[in-house]
Structure formats: structure tokens, C-alpha cells
Design an enzyme around this catalytic site. Structure first.
Site, PDB file in Angstrom:
ATOM      1  N   GLY A 164      -1.840  -2.883   8.414  1.00 23.12           N
ATOM      2  CA  GLY A 164      -2.536  -1.661   8.833  1.00 23.12           C
ATOM      3  C   GLY A 164      -2.671  -1.548  10.347  1.00 23.12           C
ATOM      4  O   GLY A 164      -3.531  -0.833  10.847  1.00 23.12           O
ATOM      5  N   GLY A 165      -1.807  -2.247  11.075  1.00 25.66           N
ATOM      6  CA  GLY A 165      -1.826  -2.124  12.533  1.00 25.66           C
ATOM      7  C   GLY A 165      -2.991  -2.845  13.211  1.00 25.66           C
ATOM      8  O   GLY A 165      -3.186  -2.710  14.410  1.00 25.66           O
ATOM      9  N   LYS A 201       8.623  -9.755  21.577  1.00 25.36           N
ATOM     10  CA  LYS A 201       9.015  -8.825  22.630  1.00 25.36           C
ATOM     11  C   LYS A 201       8.604  -7.438  22.162  1.00 25.36           C
ATOM     12  O   LYS A 201       8.784  -7.085  20.986  1.00 25.36           O
ATOM     13  CB  LYS A 201      10.539  -8.899  22.808  1.00 25.36           C
ATOM     14  N   HIS A 208      11.051   2.995  13.337  1.00 29.14           N
ATOM     15  CA  HIS A 208      10.681   2.081  12.262  1.00 29.14           C
ATOM     16  C   HIS A 208      11.586   2.410  11.076  1.00 29.14           C
ATOM     17  O   HIS A 208      11.520   3.507  10.532  1.00 29.14           O
ATOM     18  CB  HIS A 208       9.200   2.281  11.899  1.00 29.14           C
ATOM     19  N   LYS A 237       1.918   5.182   8.699  1.00 26.61           N
ATOM     20  CA  LYS A 237       2.972   6.166   8.425  1.00 26.61           C
ATOM     21  C   LYS A 237       2.389   7.485   7.917  1.00 26.61           C
ATOM     22  O   LYS A 237       1.442   7.484   7.133  1.00 26.61           O
ATOM     23  CB  LYS A 237       3.931   5.601   7.377  1.00 26.61           C
ATOM     24  N   GLU A 275      10.969  -4.576   6.691  1.00 22.86           N
ATOM     25  CA  GLU A 275      10.769  -3.619   7.791  1.00 22.86           C
ATOM     26  C   GLU A 275      11.451  -4.089   9.074  1.00 22.86           C
ATOM     27  O   GLU A 275      11.371  -5.270   9.433  1.00 22.86           O
ATOM     28  CB  GLU A 275       9.269  -3.436   8.055  1.00 22.86           C
ATOM     29  N   ARG A 292       5.675  -5.793  -2.327  1.00 20.58           N
ATOM     30  CA  ARG A 292       5.075  -4.922  -3.355  1.00 20.58           C
ATOM     31  C   ARG A 292       5.800  -3.583  -3.341  1.00 20.58           C
ATOM     32  O   ARG A 292       6.653  -3.359  -2.488  1.00 20.58           O
ATOM     33  CB  ARG A 292       3.612  -4.679  -2.989  1.00 20.58           C
TER      34      ARG A 292
END
Ligand code: ADP
Length: 453
Positions: A164-165, A201, A208, A237, A275, A292
Site C-alpha cells: 500500500g505504498g 535505485k 508500472h 492504482k 510487478e 494472490r
């Protein structure tokens, strides 16, 4: 095949799993909190069991309560959906020890991918490209400084248990590093109960792009191509599409091949998403794997005609991938998904309450995944996603026109939603031209403010 599955989730994804069970002739058991008594997943399941008060920790995240419900209903398997317990390796272990099949990968694989710096190492070992960064956890800010100098600024500090960032900080120079390191650490400890950090980096203006995979329990793995998820706000997203305008058939095949080999080697099973970030030279770099089903899985379903949730269930029951897929993966057309959240479209604050009108669009090529309805209530306790609007067109232009008209015909009254925001994104020239990256929404919102000012 299983006779009965407990769906350990709520909202649209619980309904999505119930749909798959019905089509496979499997009885579906819903669980619900006191706040979800009148939810559609309760109504359409074959059985439903109340597992506690509204708070997540007391209901949907309460492992003893979920397992008790599964035992009372005498189910063969549990589908965790996304979020909640879906990537909880302990929960998968408890299921196994109770003789209940967890529909997902084995606990040790969930654990490996859940520790993101270990997942990075595993991917690197098998030839999946990763970003330059630390070898494992960076234990102190001094160690972080050493790596940052080696890798070169800007760098990004990330939480090992991240999601969730949260627990993420971009560091542009040496002076800022100690403070940002401390901030990331305290945010990660609070959010995940684990303050471990690692470093990568930082890629400027990346895209994404993620790859959907399916793996059976006999060592076969297949890639179902990519989803473009660069339209994000605060690393969440908002809109996804498939295919990505930046991925050529050659690149799709190359990454698919590397992933099949790698995931087979790590013993991956069931559905998963790998990802990547794409840099400005169109190179892909692994960032994390989600073990998932994803929120955005329908865009892949729309272009491949593969039902991913039914596939998950069949795989967990021991089926061979060849029997599940019944032929090669063929990509046709273009699909877009808009996440409709119950929130103010500009302030992004949650908007719970009663829905007075709910008129979803229909017509050719339109799909809606939702548990919302007129007179239904959006409780304040849970995620703000209330519907996913998905369209398929013969190409990207048709998908964009179709989505624009579907959004226009989607009427939700009584609460705020992100529908107006999506309508403006779809009309934006940069979006229409396919020329965007993860910074799109910040630029888009700034542009609007300038006009307003
Ligand atoms: P989380 O699991 O918290 O969602 P991710 O590792 O998936 O974290 O990253 C979420 C988003 O953060 C990415 O989609 C991207 O926008 C941004 N991001 C992550 N790592 C980098 C990086 N190395 N460089 C640039 N942006 C990044």
C-alpha cells in the site's frame, strides 16, 4: 473437486469468488461482520456465518473466528480473495493444520515473496532483472548511506514487509537520508510491526507494468501477459489496462519465459502477479510479487478469456494447467478497468453512507464487478473500493470510447465516488495518447488546479 468453499472476504471480491463457485457447482460459504449483515455476498452465498463485530481485527482478520466458521460449515477449502488474510503465511499454515486447503501458494512461498528483499534476491538468482540496490536489509542509516553512495542518488528506501505504498521514502541527496530513513522505519514498524528496510535505485518517471501468472501443483507455470498500472495516486492504482502500449510481443514472450522458469524453480503455485517498473529505455525491473488474485485481474480475463478465479480453484484441487486452460493463451483486443472508490473525487477523503441510486451501465463489452446496490450502505470500516468498471474493445481507442460512455451512464447518488475523476482522466490527451507514467495523476491534478486558480 471441492464440494464447499469458505470465502474469507467481503465486498466485490467475495461476490466474484461466489460466482466462480456457482459456475463450478461448488457450495459457497460467506462470512460477514455485523456491519455487512445486508451485503450481497451474504445474500448470494449458499450459507453465511456472522464472525464478529465490524472492526477488521475482530472479524475478517480474526483467524480463530474464520477457522471456526470453516469448521462449523465443514468446508474443504478457503478462498482468501485479496487483502485481508490473503498474503498471511500463518493463516495458510493454520488452514493446512486444520485439513482445509488454502487456495493460494504454499506458506513458505508466501513468506518468501512477503519479505521483499528476499524476493528480490530469489528473482535475481534466476535471471529476472532487478534494480540495483542493497543486498538484503539495511540495518542502520549509516549502512543505507553506504549503499546509496554505491548505487547513486536518487534512491528509494522501502519496507521489507511493505504494501500500500507505506514505509517508502525517495531520497534525493545525502543530507536528507538520515531523516527519511528514520521516517520510513517508524512508518513501517507501525504499519507492519516490522521496521526492516531495504533500498533500490529510484527510477524517474517509470511505468508500472505487471505480469499475471498461473502455476499448477505439478511444476507448470504460464504467463498471461501484462497489465499497465501506471495511473496511480500515492502509489495506489486507479485505472489499469491490458495490454500495455509499451510492451512488444517479443518483450511479453521474453519476460513470460523467464518468469515461468523462475517461478517453477521457487515452487510457486496458484495465481500470482509479478510487478515491474519500466524505465525510460523500456527496460523492465522486478519490484515485487503478489501471491494472490489482484483487484485488477478482470482486465486480463477480458483479453484472454481465462477465468482466473475458477482457475485458482481448479489448481488448488490438483488440476493440471493444461486441463484448466484447454489451449494456448491468446490475447484479443484491449481492456480497461476503472476503480470506483467511495471517496471525494478531488479531496480523496472516504465517503461512507447510504447509496440512494445505483445505476450501473451495461451494453456490449462492459463488465461490472460490485457488491453495491440502491439503498445499500457503504460502512466506514473497510476499503473504499465499491465497484470495478471494466470494458473490452477491439483496440485501445474503442476501449477508451466505451469506457467514457459507460462512465457517463454510471449513476451513483448518496455518496461521493471517483467516477467524475475517471471521466476526466479518460478525456486527457496525454492519457489518450498512451504517453504517461506513474507521475501522471500528480501532473494531471496540478494542471487542473492551475486552470481553477
Ligand atoms: P507497495 O507494495 O507498498 O505497493 P511497491 O514496491 O509495489 O510497493 O511499489 C509501489 C509503487 O511505488 C510503484 O508502482 C511505483 O510507482 C513506486 N516505486 C516503487 N519502487 C520504485 C523505484 N525503485 N523507483 C521508482 N518508483 C518506485
Amino acid at each position: 473437486m471441492f464440494k464447499k468453499i469458505l470465502v474469507a472476504n467481503r465486498g466485490e471480491i467475495a461476490l466474484r469468488v461466489i460466482c466462480a463457485c456457482k459456475e463450478l457447482g461448488i457450495r459457497a460459504v460467506a462470512i460477514y461482520s455485523e456491519a455487512d449483515r445486508n451485503s450481497l455476498h451474504v445474500r448470494f452465498a449458499d450459507e453465511a456465518i456472522c464472525i464478529g463485530p465490524p472492526q477488521l481485527g475482530l472479524s475478517y482478520l480474526n483467524i480463530p473466528a474464520v477457522i471456526s466458521a470453516a469448521e462449523i460449515a465443514n468446508v474443504d477449502a478457503i478462498h482468501p480473495g485479496y487483502g485481508l488474510l490473503s498474503e498471511n503465511a500463518n493463516f495458510a499454515e493454520v488452514c493446512a493444520s486444520c485439513g482445509i486447503k488454502f487456495i493460494g501458494p504454499p506458506p513458505e512461498v508466501i513468506r518468501l515473496m512477503g519479505e521483499k528483499e528476499k524476493a528480490r534476491a530469489a528473482m535475481k538468482k534466476h535471471g529476472v532483472p532487478i534494480l540495483p540496490g542493497s543486498d538484503g536489509v539495511v540495518a542502520t542509516d549509516a549502512e543505507a548511506m553506504e549503499w546509496a553512495r554505491q548505487v547513486g542518488f536518487p534512491v528509494i528506501i522501502k519496507a521489507s514487509a511493505g504494501g500500500g505504498g507505506r514505509g517508502m521514502r525517495i531520497v534525493r541527496n545525502e543530507d536528507d537520508l538520515p531523516t527519511l530513513y528514520q521516517q520510513a522505519q517508524s512508518e513501517a514498524s507501525k504499519a507492519f510491526g516490522n521496521g526492516d528496510l531495504y533500498m533500490e535505485k529510484y527510477v524517474e518517471n517509470p511505468r508500472h507494468i505487471e505480469f499475471q501468472v498461473l502455476a499448477d501443483e505439478h511444476g507448470n507455470v504460464v504467463s498471461l501477459g501484462e497489465r499497465e498500472c501506471s495511473i496511480q495516486r500515492r502509489h495506489q492504482k486507479l485505472l489499469e489496462e491490458s495490454p500495455s502500449v509499451q510492451v512488444t510481443p517479443e518483450l511479453r514472450q521474453q519476460i513470460g519465459g523467464v518468469l515461468s522458469k523462475t517461478l517453477s524453480a521457487v515452487g510457486y503455485q496458484n495465481a500470482g502477479t509479478v510487478e515491474f517498473l519500466m524505465d525510460q529505455d523500456r527496460r523492465l525491473h522486478f519490484i515485487e510479487m503478489n501471491t494472490r488474485i489482484q483487484v485488477e485481474h478482470p482486465v486480463t480475463e477480458m483479453v484472454t478469456d481465462v477465468d482466473l478465479v475458477k482457475s485458482q480453484i481448479m489448481i488448488a484441487a490438483g488440476a493440471n494447467l493444461a486441463d484448466v486452460l484447454q489451449g494456448p493463451i491468446v490475447h484479443r483486443g484491449h481492456a480497461i478497468e476503472c476503480r470506483i472508490n467511495a471517496e471525494h473525487p478531488e479531496k480523496f477523503t472516504p465517503s461512507a453512507g447510504k447509496i440512494t441510486t445505483f445505476n450501473p451501465p451495461g451494453g456490449t463489452g462492459v463488465r461490472i464487478d460490485t457488491a453495491a446496490y440502491t439503498e445499500g450502505t457503504i460502512p466506514p470500516y473497510y476499503d473504499s473500493l465499491i465497484a470495478k468498471l471494466i470494458v473490452r474493445g477491439k483496440d485501445r481507442n474503442e476501449a477508451i470510447s466505451r469506457m467514457s460512455r459507460a462512465l457517463e451512464m454510471f449513476i451513483v447518488e448518496g455518496i461521493y465516488t471517483t467516477i467524475p475523476l475517471h471521466r476526466r482522466i479518460l478525456a486527457d490527451p496525454e492519457f489518450r495518447a498512451g504517453k504517461f507514467d506513474t507521475g501522471f495523476i500528480e501532473r494531471f491534478l496540478a494542471k487542473k488546479l492551475e486552470i481553477a486558480g
